[in-house]
Design an enzyme around this catalytic site. Sequence first.
Site, PDB file in Angstrom:
ATOM      1  N   HIS A  71      84.396  25.634  38.271  1.00 36.00           N
ATOM      2  CA  HIS A  71      84.087  26.958  37.745  1.00 36.00           C
ATOM      3  C   HIS A  71      82.915  26.873  36.776  1.00 36.00           C
ATOM      4  CE1 HIS A  71      86.882  25.136  34.830  1.00 36.00           C
ATOM      5  NE2 HIS A  71      86.088  25.709  33.937  1.00 36.00           N
TER       6      HIS A  71
ATOM      7  N   HIS B 102      76.733  25.485  33.542  1.00 37.86           N
ATOM      8  CA  HIS B 102      76.963  24.240  34.269  1.00 37.86           C
ATOM      9  C   HIS B 102      78.329  24.298  34.936  1.00 37.86           C
ATOM     10  CE1 HIS B 102      79.094  23.483  30.476  1.00 37.86           C
ATOM     11  NE2 HIS B 102      79.850  22.639  31.176  1.00 37.86           N
TER      12      HIS B 102
END
Length: 205
Positions: A49, A132
């Site tokens: 995620h 990220h």
Amino acid sequence: MNDHPEPSTLRVFVALAPPDDAKDELARALRPAYETFPGLRWNRIEDWHITLAFLGELPATAVPPLRAALAAPAASRPALHLRLRGGGHFDERLLWSGIDGDLEGLHALAADVREAVDSCGITFRDRPLRPHLTLARSRRDDATSVPLAAAGLTGFEGRRWPTERLHLVGSNIGRGPGPIRYRDIEAWRFGSAVPSGGEGAPTAR
């Protein structure tokens, strides 16, 4: 009788999730690293995620207001177009894949999400967004595996994909031994706003 009662607190964050085919692309690029660095604590692919806001440990009673507040940023915004690209590390301990594409829109969405959280009276560490996708963590005595694995991702560039939903996620971190597990508390489709006077319900994944 419920043998597993709902916890009184939850560790909560708000995130985006890449689609399965984008995750499969990255997983294929990671195969050499999986084989070379089996000692890394690899995240499950299904749990990958992109965190927009990490809220930490919250009382369960804080979740219903969050559900109402977070529906608006998703409904009022179109999908973003992003891609997974390259790799890097934080402090030689955490391996990540980078995010490319509509970063301006991503930062704007994160700002809206954090404003919605703040409107619920929830205090959290409002760190600057560093987009990220966390892949793995090293053990304390291993300072080389993560940088080497990151170097192997330098040339990776995945396909572009549209974000589908905004996710409110809970995790079991700190709740006993074993790997971290995540679950959607709720998720909302982007651009799902309805005309004034209509009724709409958030769509869970």
